[in-house]
Design a protein around this motif. Structure first.
Motif, mmCIF file in Angstrom:
data_model
loop_
_atom_site.group_PDB
_atom_site.id
_atom_site.type_symbol
_atom_site.label_atom_id
_atom_site.label_comp_id
_atom_site.label_asym_id
_atom_site.label_seq_id
_atom_site.Cartn_x
_atom_site.Cartn_y
_atom_site.Cartn_z
ATOM 1 N N ARG A 191 34.130 69.067 -4.612
ATOM 2 C CA ARG A 191 33.444 69.054 -3.322
ATOM 3 C C ARG A 191 34.431 68.688 -2.225
ATOM 4 O O ARG A 191 35.334 67.870 -2.421
ATOM 5 C CB ARG A 191 32.292 68.039 -3.310
ATOM 6 N N LEU A 192 34.280 69.308 -1.073
ATOM 7 C CA LEU A 192 35.095 68.985 0.099
ATOM 8 C C LEU A 192 34.216 68.276 1.114
ATOM 9 O O LEU A 192 33.150 68.779 1.483
ATOM 10 C CB LEU A 192 35.702 70.241 0.703
ATOM 11 N N ARG A 193 34.676 67.104 1.540
ATOM 12 C CA ARG A 193 33.946 66.325 2.545
ATOM 13 C C ARG A 193 34.845 66.197 3.772
ATOM 14 O O ARG A 193 35.986 65.750 3.675
ATOM 15 C CB ARG A 193 33.586 64.956 1.977
ATOM 16 N N LEU A 194 34.334 66.601 4.916
ATOM 17 C CA LEU A 194 35.086 66.630 6.172
ATOM 18 C C LEU A 194 34.443 65.664 7.163
ATOM 19 O O LEU A 194 33.250 65.752 7.443
ATOM 20 C CB LEU A 194 35.079 68.052 6.739
ATOM 21 N N SER A 195 35.248 64.750 7.667
ATOM 22 C CA SER A 195 34.768 63.780 8.645
ATOM 23 C C SER A 195 35.377 64.104 10.008
ATOM 24 O O SER A 195 36.602 64.073 10.171
ATOM 25 C CB SER A 195 35.155 62.353 8.225
ATOM 26 N N VAL A 196 34.525 64.423 10.982
ATOM 27 C CA VAL A 196 34.971 64.818 12.315
ATOM 28 C C VAL A 196 34.588 63.719 13.310
ATOM 29 O O VAL A 196 33.401 63.401 13.450
ATOM 30 C CB VAL A 196 34.312 66.144 12.747
ATOM 31 N N VAL A 233 29.807 64.347 9.444
ATOM 32 C CA VAL A 233 30.307 64.580 8.089
ATOM 33 C C VAL A 233 29.743 65.898 7.576
ATOM 34 O O VAL A 233 28.526 66.105 7.582
ATOM 35 C CB VAL A 233 29.932 63.430 7.138
ATOM 36 N N ILE A 234 30.643 66.776 7.156
ATOM 37 C CA ILE A 234 30.242 68.060 6.575
ATOM 38 C C ILE A 234 30.702 68.088 5.131
ATOM 39 O O ILE A 234 31.861 67.801 4.838
ATOM 40 C CB ILE A 234 30.849 69.241 7.349
ATOM 41 N N GLU A 235 29.769 68.422 4.227
ATOM 42 C CA GLU A 235 30.096 68.482 2.810
ATOM 43 C C GLU A 235 29.759 69.858 2.269
ATOM 44 O O GLU A 235 28.701 70.422 2.579
ATOM 45 C CB GLU A 235 29.338 67.409 2.028
ATOM 46 N N VAL A 267 40.647 59.513 2.853
ATOM 47 C CA VAL A 267 39.433 59.066 2.169
ATOM 48 C C VAL A 267 38.266 59.195 3.127
ATOM 49 O O VAL A 267 38.289 58.644 4.230
ATOM 50 C CB VAL A 267 39.567 57.603 1.685
ATOM 51 N N VAL A 268 37.267 59.940 2.716
ATOM 52 C CA VAL A 268 36.080 60.155 3.550
ATOM 53 C C VAL A 268 34.881 59.572 2.816
ATOM 54 O O VAL A 268 34.507 60.051 1.738
ATOM 55 C CB VAL A 268 35.847 61.656 3.835
#
Length: 668
Positions: A191-196, A233-235, A267-268
């Motif tokens: 899984r990819l977790r993106l924190s903007v 946060v986009i997962e 680390v997100v």
């Protein structure tokens, strides 16, 4: 450049007489517009390539997605004049046949700039030309097109006409704005977790991340966006490429607006708990549905029917019926929770195991064989089980044991809707994951639970009669067939010697139960004394069974043995590949293989297109296959993957296959 789409372009150009088309009818006409036709020497002037898709057609963003072709620019400029990078407006999304496309279906403009050299005399003409190669498509047709656009600028005072200023301001508003700070991304468990970083006051209507390059994100996978204070946060599912120093892309925020961002690894932490629990709720619903479907499988339906028959006999009070239903449900749910907890504990210890992991041990298959054969002989009338009354006159203890047995024997019959739900459970927090496993148990228990607690449903059951005995005999047939399938699985896992031990143990147990049945029919006391030693010896025998050497387990006849190295070789050769992952104990897998994969229609379609079939046999729990299956967000088998020629990512196919799905996917 996207290799998949280059090849698609090549094929299209070979199949379509482009010379005949001669660009007489363009489906994406474009024009080259300068903000100022008289730029000053030493200044920078904005240029726009304005495009208007014909009705039903669409063009592509700089990253076209799983299919398509980004526009290619070839500039012809005067000496000293330099063109800048092309800026694209925020695209839209279009999914066709499971492939994600990043497209423009409405008029749009791509913007760039020209640097005019200093020292040019006023009145100097600057001819500007650009050759464009691009793809334009409908939902069913793609056409490569080419245009040459030109305009002439004259060095002057740099004046901008009001109409041109207004038009360019409109086009600029459609461009994504720089974020101004760095985002962070983390890849974990596929899984990819993106924190903007984004202030809580910033308006976000429909967040979506468009990656600027292929491979880091599974573009067809859904994205879950969650506001968490001053961050978004986009997962989503990660792509096949390894993490890199930075991932660039556009965060769409709704209304055609977006933000240009670059994310570095880090680390997100998980977003607000509501998104996690929303995912858990969806997985719970999928598990309940999968468990409900398990009730019609041949290894569960007879057990459910047997419990329903006990209610149909009547005589039970409202309280007794409800107590049995709740006890049956408790037995089912607790076994599913125990199996789920064991799975999570093994994975936490580093083992690459999935759902039904216990079935990879031939000793478990041997015990299951004894249980299923015992149930079959009981349904056939060879002997009668004693009714436990130590939990009160309701028979709740017997219902609990029956529910536990139903859950245990249900694991070989993986339901068609369970794969995604159980796959999600493996990436959820422990409590949420256990909730999913409990949902599976609830689904299995739901029919009998409703019969027990809803009197109106019990009243609809047929009245007792001889039909009940006949139905019991009929229900023994699927259990005998299940026992036959388990014996075959035992042979596959433990070889001929292991299967012989298992069959001998089953025969021994059967003789003991037959002898007990004879004593029961004669009305003798202590009728069960012949069965107990036979069962103890039978269980001791199957415990001695050991797996056969791995090399003794042959590859499936339907294709080559799967390996990641072989898959990489085939993909490098641009060949279509159908990879499927199966196990001898997976009923859904075997049904799909016999009714779809191994049919003449599919073989002919695959042969016609040159499709290579790779088979991953997970019967023995191969950890390498386990890691590969997990990377595709599945907790176990079946898993079916279609690799189109040159595609960056595979298409994950449904868990219930038909010949139409396979021949359609392969173009047969």
């Amino acid at each position: 450049m996207n290799r998949v789409l280059v090849r698609m372009m090549t094929v299209l150009m070979l199949l379509m007489p482009v010379s005949v088309l001669a660009q007489t009818e363009r489906h994406l006409p474009m024009r080259l517009v300068a903000e100022s036709t008289t730029p000053a020497a030493g200044s920078r002037v904005a240029l726009a390539i304005a495009a208007t898709p014909a009705k039903g057609w669409h063009g592509y963003w700089q990253n076209p997605g799983d299919a398509g072709f980004a526009t290619q620019f070839a500039w012809s400029l005067p000496a000293g004049v330099k063109a800048g990078a092309v800026a694209y407006p925020v695209p839209g999304r279009l999914t066709v046949a499971g492939l994600m496309n990043y497209v423009y279906e409405r008029p749009f403009a791509m913007l760039t700039t020209l640097d005019v050299p200093a020292g040019l005399a006023a009145g100097t003409t600057l001819p500007v030309r650009v050759k464009l190669d691009y793809l334009v498509c409908t939902l069913s047709l793609c056409v490569p097109e080419q245009q040459e656009l030109a305009t002439t600028l004259t060095v002057g005072d740099g004046a901008i006409e009001p109409a041109a200023r207004t038009q360019f301001d409109t086009w600029r508003r459609a461009l994504p704005r720089p974020l101004g700070s760095t985002a962070i991304y983390q890849v974990e468990a596929g899984r990819l977790r993106l924190s903007v970083p984004l202030p809580a006051s910033a308006s976000v209507e429909e967040a979506y991340f468009y990656p600027a390059a292929n491979g880091f994100v599974d573009m067809a996978a859904p994205q879950v966006a969650t506001r968490d204070g001053d961050r978004l946060v986009i997962e989503t599912k990660a792509g096949a490429k390894a993490p890199v120093a930075a991932i660039a892309g556009v965060l769409a925020t709704g209304g055609g607006q977006g933000l240009l961002l670059s994310a570095k690894p880090g680390v997100v932490s998980a977003a607000a708990t509501e998104s996690v629990w929303m995912t858990a709720a969806l997985a719970f619903a999928g598990a309940v549905l999968g468990g409900l479907i398990l009730n019609v499988m041949p290894c569960v339906f007879p057990i459910l029917s047997l419990k329903a028959l006990s209610l149909a006999k009547g005589g039970a009070s409202e309280r007794q019926a409800r107590g049995e239903a709740l006890a049956y449900t408790a037995g089912v749910v607790l076994v599913c929770l125990a199996l789920g907890a064991g799975l999570l504990a093994l994975r936490a210890a580093g083992a690459r195991v999935g759902w039904a992991f216990q079935l990879q041990d031939p000793r478990v298959i041997g015990v299951l064989l004894l249980l299923v054969m015992g149930i079959a002989l009981n349904l056939a009338g060879l002997f009668e089980l004693p009714t436990p009354r130590f939990a009160g006159e309701s028979g709740a203890a017997g219902a609990f044991v029956t529910g536990a047995l139903a859950a245990f024997v249900a694991t070989p019959c993986t339901g068609p809707f369970m794969g995604a739900a159980l796959g999600a459970a493996l990436v959820l927090p422990t409590i949420a994951a256990l909730l999913v496993f409990a949902g599976l148990g609830l689904g299995i228990a739901l029919p009998f639970l409703l019969l027990g607690i809803v009197p109106a449903l019990r009243r609809r059951l047929p009245k007792p009669g001889m039909w009940m005995e006949r139905l019991r005999r009929v229900l023994s047939i699927p259990m005998f067939l299940t026992a036959l399938a388990l014996a075959w699985i035992l042979g596959r896992q433990a070889g001929v010697d292991g299967m012989t031990i298992g069959l001998a143990a089953t025969l021994l147990a059967g003789v003991g139960l037959w002898w007990t049945g004879r004593r029961q029919h004669a009305g003798r006391e202590r009728a069960w004394w012949p069965a107990w030693p036979a069962l103890v010896l039978a269980i001791a025998a199957v415990v001695l069974v050991r797996p056969a050497p791995v090399q003794a387990v042959a590859a499936a006849d339907a294709g080559e043995r799967f390996s990641e190295a072989r898959l990489a070789t085939l993909r490098a050769q641009n060949k279509p590949v159908f990879a499927y992952f199966t196990a001898d104990w997976c009923l859904t897998c075997k049904v799909n293989e016999k009714t779809a994969i191994e049919t003449d229609a599919v073989r002919n379609a695959f042969r016609k297109r040159g499709v290579t079939v790779l088979v991953g046999d997970w019967t023995d729990g191969d950890p390498a296959l386990g890691r590969f299956i997990e990377a595709h967000n599945r907790a176990g088998v079946p898993l079916y993957l279609w690799y189109a020629p040159g595609s960056a990512e595979p298409t994950v196919m449904p868990q219930v296959l038909t010949t139409g799905i396979l021949t359609g996917m392969s173009g047969g």
